[in-house]
Design a protein around this motif. Structure first.
Motif, PDB file in Angstrom:
ATOM      1  N   ASN A 111       0.815  -1.211   0.000  1.00 56.51           N
ATOM      2  CA  ASN A 111       0.000   0.000   0.000  1.00 56.51           C
ATOM      3  C   ASN A 111       0.853   1.268   0.000  1.00 56.51           C
ATOM      4  O   ASN A 111       0.572   2.223  -0.722  1.00 56.51           O
TER       5      ASN A 111
ATOM      6  N   HIS B 217       2.536   1.618  -3.457  1.00 56.67           N
ATOM      7  CA  HIS B 217       1.577   2.004  -4.495  1.00 56.67           C
ATOM      8  C   HIS B 217       1.285   3.498  -4.430  1.00 56.67           C
ATOM      9  O   HIS B 217       1.105   4.145  -5.472  1.00 56.67           O
TER      10      HIS B 217
ATOM     11  N   PHE C 253      -5.608   7.892   1.128  1.00 58.44           N
ATOM     12  CA  PHE C 253      -4.766   6.748   1.459  1.00 58.44           C
ATOM     13  C   PHE C 253      -4.644   6.574   2.974  1.00 58.44           C
ATOM     14  O   PHE C 253      -4.729   5.460   3.492  1.00 58.44           O
TER      15      PHE C 253
ATOM     16  N   TYR D 244      -5.031  -5.356   1.386  1.00 58.70           N
ATOM     17  CA  TYR D 244      -4.796  -4.521   0.215  1.00 58.70           C
ATOM     18  C   TYR D 244      -5.818  -3.390   0.220  1.00 58.70           C
ATOM     19  O   TYR D 244      -7.023  -3.635   0.268  1.00 58.70           O
TER      20      TYR D 244
ATOM     21  N   SER E 126      -7.939  -1.386  -1.408  1.00 57.39           N
ATOM     22  CA  SER E 126      -8.531  -1.306  -2.741  1.00 57.39           C
ATOM     23  C   SER E 126      -9.149   0.056  -3.045  1.00 57.39           C
ATOM     24  O   SER E 126      -9.195   0.461  -4.206  1.00 57.39           O
TER      25      SER E 126
ATOM     26  N   THR F 237      -6.211   2.467  -3.951  1.00 57.78           N
ATOM     27  CA  THR F 237      -5.529   1.946  -5.138  1.00 57.78           C
ATOM     28  C   THR F 237      -6.440   1.998  -6.357  1.00 57.78           C
ATOM     29  O   THR F 237      -5.982   2.267  -7.474  1.00 57.78           O
TER      30      THR F 237
ATOM     31  N   LYS G  52      -6.490   5.543  -7.531  1.00 53.35           N
ATOM     32  CA  LYS G  52      -5.204   5.797  -8.203  1.00 53.35           C
ATOM     33  C   LYS G  52      -5.243   5.281  -9.630  1.00 53.35           C
ATOM     34  O   LYS G  52      -4.843   5.974 -10.575  1.00 53.35           O
TER      35      LYS G  52
ATOM     36  N   SER H 168      -7.560  -4.300  -8.747  1.00 48.73           N
ATOM     37  CA  SER H 168      -7.231  -3.402  -7.647  1.00 48.73           C
ATOM     38  C   SER H 168      -8.442  -3.131  -6.766  1.00 48.73           C
ATOM     39  O   SER H 168      -8.346  -3.083  -5.542  1.00 48.73           O
TER      40      SER H 168
END
Length: 218
Positions: A55, A58, A93, A106, A108, A111, A114, A165
């Motif tokens: 994370n 990313h 984030f 994760y 999501s 991400t 993004k 993602s």
């Protein structure tokens, strides 16, 4: 992807002093991707969970790619947006990382946003290059520009992985994991790694075009 990232990184490293600003940001992105691959394997072996590292890296990749697009896109309004969105993404984030999905899964939400932004940036750059009067007047084909190939690699990767993602955090819950055949999980990972490898190859093609660079910084 570790092998292809390392292979593509070498020619970028050898030509680093001759790289234009956009190529340097792609070099940093490849370097970051290599660090992500190596670090995630090492952390997984040591601690059994590497999602927090995924994370964080990313988000760093998002910042690097934002700076890449900042060097390529000419629109003042879009440049203003690109310059400030990393701050907004940092807030999203942080909330996702510390409050919503957490460090062990994760993230999501952040991400996925993004990936959507990267697709938007990539389409914007394609539209800019297709309608650029200076390119047309000089009879310069966009496929001779390094940024066209860099942008193609980014666009291909995020278009192919955005659904992955968005949904990955759901598949990490025990209840959902039990209902998903492992073959489907393996196929999904193979697709992601294959697309990632193709994107790295497109970055290398863009690097080969830098010697023809005669138009602005593109």
């Amino acid at each position: 992807m570790l092998g292809i990232e390392f292979i593509v990184l070498i020619p970028f490293l050898l030509k680093y002093r001759q790289l234009d600003p956009s190529s340097k940001w792609i070099f940093y992105y490849i370097l970051c991707s290599l660090a992500l691959s190596l670090g995630s394997v090492l952390i997984m072996q040591l601690y059994g969970n590497n999602m927090w590292f995924f994370n964080l890296m990313h988000f760093l990749q998002f910042v690097i790619l934002s700076l890449f697009y900042l060097t390529c896109i000419k629109s003042p309004k879009l440049r203003y947006l690109i310059l400030r969105l990393p701050i907004v993404m940092l807030c999203i984030f942080s909330v996702d990382f510390f409050r919503m999905e957490g460090m062990k899964f994760y993230d999501s939400i952040s991400t996925g946003i993004k990936a959507a932004l990267m697709i938007f940036y990539a389409i914007s750059l394609f539209m800019q290059q297709l309608g650029d009067k200076e390119l047309i007047e000089k009879s310069i084909y966009i496929n001779s520009l390094p940024t066209f190939w860099y942008n193609s690699g980014i666009f291909l990767y995020f278009c192919s992985t955005i659904l992955f993602s968005i949904s990955l955090s759901l598949t990490q819950t025990q209840k959902v994991q039990a209902s998903i055949p492992m073959n489907m999980v393996y196929v999904t990972y193979v697709i992601v790694y294959t697309v990632g490898s193709i994107s790295m190859i497109l970055f290398y093609v863009g690097l080969t075009k830098t010697k023809l660079l005669k138009y602005a910084d593109h």
